[in-house]
Every structure is written in structure tokens, then in C-alpha cells.
Scaffold this active site. Structure first.
Site, mmCIF file in Angstrom:
data_model
loop_
_atom_site.group_PDB
_atom_site.id
_atom_site.type_symbol
_atom_site.label_atom_id
_atom_site.label_comp_id
_atom_site.label_asym_id
_atom_site.label_seq_id
_atom_site.Cartn_x
_atom_site.Cartn_y
_atom_site.Cartn_z
ATOM 1 N N SER A 16 30.788 42.935 37.715
ATOM 2 C CA SER A 16 30.148 44.123 38.288
ATOM 3 C C SER A 16 30.447 45.405 37.519
ATOM 4 O O SER A 16 29.719 46.393 37.660
ATOM 5 C CB SER A 16 30.644 44.302 39.722
ATOM 6 N N LYS A 67 27.716 47.150 35.631
ATOM 7 C CA LYS A 67 26.669 47.937 36.299
ATOM 8 C C LYS A 67 26.746 49.409 35.901
ATOM 9 O O LYS A 67 25.745 50.117 35.871
ATOM 10 C CB LYS A 67 26.797 47.786 37.821
ATOM 11 N N TYR A 93 20.802 40.682 33.347
ATOM 12 C CA TYR A 93 21.875 41.096 34.258
ATOM 13 C C TYR A 93 23.088 40.161 34.127
ATOM 14 O O TYR A 93 24.232 40.615 34.000
ATOM 15 C CB TYR A 93 21.336 41.123 35.704
ATOM 16 N N TYR A 131 32.483 48.503 46.097
ATOM 17 C CA TYR A 131 31.845 47.647 47.108
ATOM 18 C C TYR A 131 31.783 48.379 48.453
ATOM 19 O O TYR A 131 31.694 49.606 48.477
ATOM 20 C CB TYR A 131 32.592 46.306 47.225
ATOM 21 N N VAL A 151 34.380 41.342 40.447
ATOM 22 C CA VAL A 151 35.017 40.177 41.088
ATOM 23 C C VAL A 151 35.966 39.431 40.148
ATOM 24 O O VAL A 151 36.721 38.576 40.595
ATOM 25 C CB VAL A 151 33.995 39.183 41.675
HETATM 26 N N1 GLU Z 1 27.861 38.139 38.391
HETATM 27 C C1 GLU Z 1 28.335 38.474 39.705
HETATM 28 C C2 GLU Z 1 27.153 38.449 40.659
HETATM 29 O O1 GLU Z 1 26.156 39.040 40.382
HETATM 30 C C3 GLU Z 1 28.995 39.820 39.681
HETATM 31 C C4 GLU Z 1 29.507 40.203 40.989
HETATM 32 C C5 GLU Z 1 30.549 41.286 41.011
HETATM 33 O O2 GLU Z 1 31.406 41.420 40.147
HETATM 34 O O3 GLU Z 1 30.500 42.013 42.013
HETATM 35 O O4 GLU Z 1 27.187 37.839 41.685
#
Ligand code: GLU
Length: 336
Positions: free
Chosen positions: A77, A80, A203, A255, A273
């Protein structure tokens, strides 16, 4: 340039911080995440549970590491942040805002709830929003669009060899049904317009780039210094974009714990995560932490402990009532 004595004191403080935060309160780890295994309980963890790193990079390019600062892990994540930056650089603030909001969602990162008033994902730090920013990355074809996304990560980290880890990407692809479902749902509602499979692939590839805590700290320092990488001297994006990206990190980066984080730690940050946290002290330093044990929200348990202590002891909360000119070498606890 700090004197060798100051450098030594800072390094010592970081080692102490690492030692203090190593002990996790019993039961605080809900799970760990591995691309190939998905979420798994702490009892099934091996050595990865012990990995722990803190890196700090100042806007002068000074770097301090404690623990396993060279252990590589997927951005997940954390990617992002950079996809949002690139979407802003490519299309400008107003155009991006019509496609993805800047409101904390209060929901989990993979939620299927959208801002229906504006028919857009709540923010670019949840999966739905990151699918939009991935779609917004310009390029002649899919290969160039991915290459630009990774190139920006490289510029932020100041590392030419940063790349997608093939094993991670394969594992992410095999477990991407929810992301695919989210993307198709969004296209049916007009929130995505293009080739959904290509957007999901981009992504997932961005998420699968491997970095170290040291890299995260450099990336953070680059944001702290208005998108200028203090190690390479490169202006990696327009300076003005740092303010946009950091604002969204402050309100949406952790989050569905983001509100509590802003209240408590009060600094822009993003977690993933894989157990990484990237925190920024604007104008001063970038901080990268790795520890894989996650709480129920998906944030690194020790990572939060490190960031909270740094913020408290050095008076770094952006709304701290009085500016405490504490430096890493000499900061004392702020009053409770
Ligand atoms: N590749 C993971 C997903 O999209 C990343 C999630 C994350 O780090 O929050 O589910």
C-alpha cells in the site's frame, strides 16, 4: 553536516528506541501478511516476526539506521503515495479531484464502499482510489505507464535498481480477485473507464516493488523536502505536489486508524500490509520502519510504537501547542 559526536548520539538514540519498541504487548499482533500465504496468525510466523528496522534520513541527506535496515520487502500500500503523486503531476489537482476524493473513508483499505455523492472513491490511499490513480498514469502504452510508475519510485528512493519482484507479483496476481472485482464494479459505475485488467496489473506491479526501510526513509525525506531527493539532489516532482500528497497521508494514510493516528501522532504517514510505515516530518526528515506483525487495522504494531514515541519525545505533532526545537540527538519527552 553534524559532528561525529552528534551522529553518534543520534545513532545511539535510534538503537535505544529500537530496543524499547522491540517488545510487543501480548496479543497486539493480529496477523502477518505474505503475498504467497495471505494473512496468517502470529503463531505461524518464523524469523520474519523478528525483523525490525528504523531508518531516518534528514533533508540534508544524512542517514541513520537501526536494526535490519537492509531487509527488502514489498511496498504494497505504500506505493499508493507515489501513484497519487504521479497522477497529480500528470493531470493536475482539479482533474484528479474529480476522479478520487480526499476524504478519509473510515473503512478498511479494500472496502467496496464509494463516495456516492460524487461517484468516486473516497481517497487515493484505499484500494479503490489507488486503482483510479493507476489508471490516471500517462504513457503511450501499458509498458510505458508501468515504467513511469516505477521510475518515480526509483527517483524518490534514489535507487536505480529498485524493481518489481516477480515472485511477489505472481503471488499478488493469484490473490487479486477482490481488487479485480472492485475495478469491474467501479467501471460499471463510471469510476474507471479503461482496460480494467491492465489497471489492476499496474496496481499490483507497483505494490510488488521491493524496498528497504532505508529506502522508505529516503522517499520520506524527499517528500519532506518538497519532492527534492536529498541524497541525489533531483527534483523528482513539482514541489507543490508534496503538500497535496502529505495532506492526504495525514488524513487517510493509516487505513481506518487514520483519524486516531492524526490525533495521536499528528504526522503524515502511510503504512502497508508488508509491515512498512513511511512517516514524514515536513521540512525535516523521512522515517522508514519495518516490522511485520500487524494490528487489526493492518498497521505494523512496532511501527506505530516507534512513530508514536518519536512524535511524543520530539514534540513533532503538527498541532503541538508549542514548537519544541528538540532534535533527534537531544529531545526530551513532551508533557503528557
Ligand atoms: N496488494 C495489496 C492489496 O491490494 C496491498 C494492500 C495493502 O498494503 O494495504 O490487497
Amino acid at each position: 553536516m553534524p559532528s561525529p559526536e552528534i551522529r553518534r548520539r543520534i545513532a545511539h538514540r535510534l538503537d535505544e528506541l529500537l530496543a524499547r519498541c522491540r517488545a510487543e504487548p501480548a496479543g497486539s499482533v493480529a496477523h502477518l501478511y505474505d503475498p504467497a500465504r495471505g494473512y496468517y496468525p502470529p503463531e505461524e510466523a518464523g524469523e520474519e516476526r523478528e525483523e525490525f528496522a528504523i531508518s531516518v534520513v534528514t533533508v540534508d541527506g544524512e542517514r541513520y539506521d537501526a536494526g535490519d535496515a537492509e531487509v527488502a520487502f514489498p511496498l504494497q500500500s505504500l506505493s499508493k503515495v507515489f501513484a497519487y503523486g504521479l497522477a497529480l503531476a500528470d493531470h493536475g489537482r482539479d482533474a484528479v479531484l474529480t476522479r478520487v476524493g480526499v476524504e478519509p473513508s473510515g473503512d478498511a483499505f479494500n472496502s467496496l464502499r464509494f463516495d456516492e455523492r460524487h461517484m468516486r472513491p473516497y481517497n487515493p490511499m484505499v484500494n479503490a482510489g489507488a486503482l483510479v490513480t493507476s489508471e490516471l498514469i500517462d504513457g503511450r502504452d501499458d509498458a510505458e505507464r508501468l515504467e513511469r510508475a516505477i521510475a518515480l519510485q526509483r527517483d524518490f528512493a534514489g535507487r536505480e535498481d529498485l524493481d518489481v519482484d516477480r515472485g511477489t507479483l505472481d503471488a499478488e496476481r493469484a490473490a487479486a480477485d477482490r481488487n479485480r472485482g472492485t475495478a469491474y464494479l467501479m467501471r460499471s459505475a463510471g469510476m474507471l473507464h479503461g482496460d480494467v485488467d491492465a489497471t489492476v496489473e499496474r496496481y499490483l506491479a507497483q505494490c510488488s516493488v521491493h524496498v528497504t526501510a532505508g529506502d522508505l526513509a529516503v522517499m520520506g525525506a524527499t517528500l519532506a523536502d518538497g519532492c527534492r531527493n536529498p541524497r541525489t539532489g533531483t527534483q523528482v516532482m513539482p514541489r507543490r505536489r508534496a503538500r497535496d500528497v502529505l495532506s492526504v497521508m495525514l488524513t487517510c494514510g493509516m487505513y481506518d486508524y487514520a483519524g486516531h493516528w492524526a490525533f495521536d501522532v499528528g504526522l503524515p504517514a502511510k503504512s502497508g500490509v508488508s509491515g512498512g510505515i513511511l512517516m514524514v516530518v515536513p521540512g525535516k526528515v523521512g522515517i522508514g520502519v519495518l516490522s511485520r506483525g500487524l494490528d487489526a487495522y493492518g498497521n505494523s504494531v512496532r511501527g506505530i510504537a516507534v512513530c508514536r514515541e518519536l512524535s511524543d519525545r520530539l514534540g513533532l505533532h503538527v498541532f503541538a501547542s508549542e514548537a519544541e526545537d528538540a532534535v533527534l540527538a537531544g529531545g526530551e519527552p513532551a508533557e503528557g
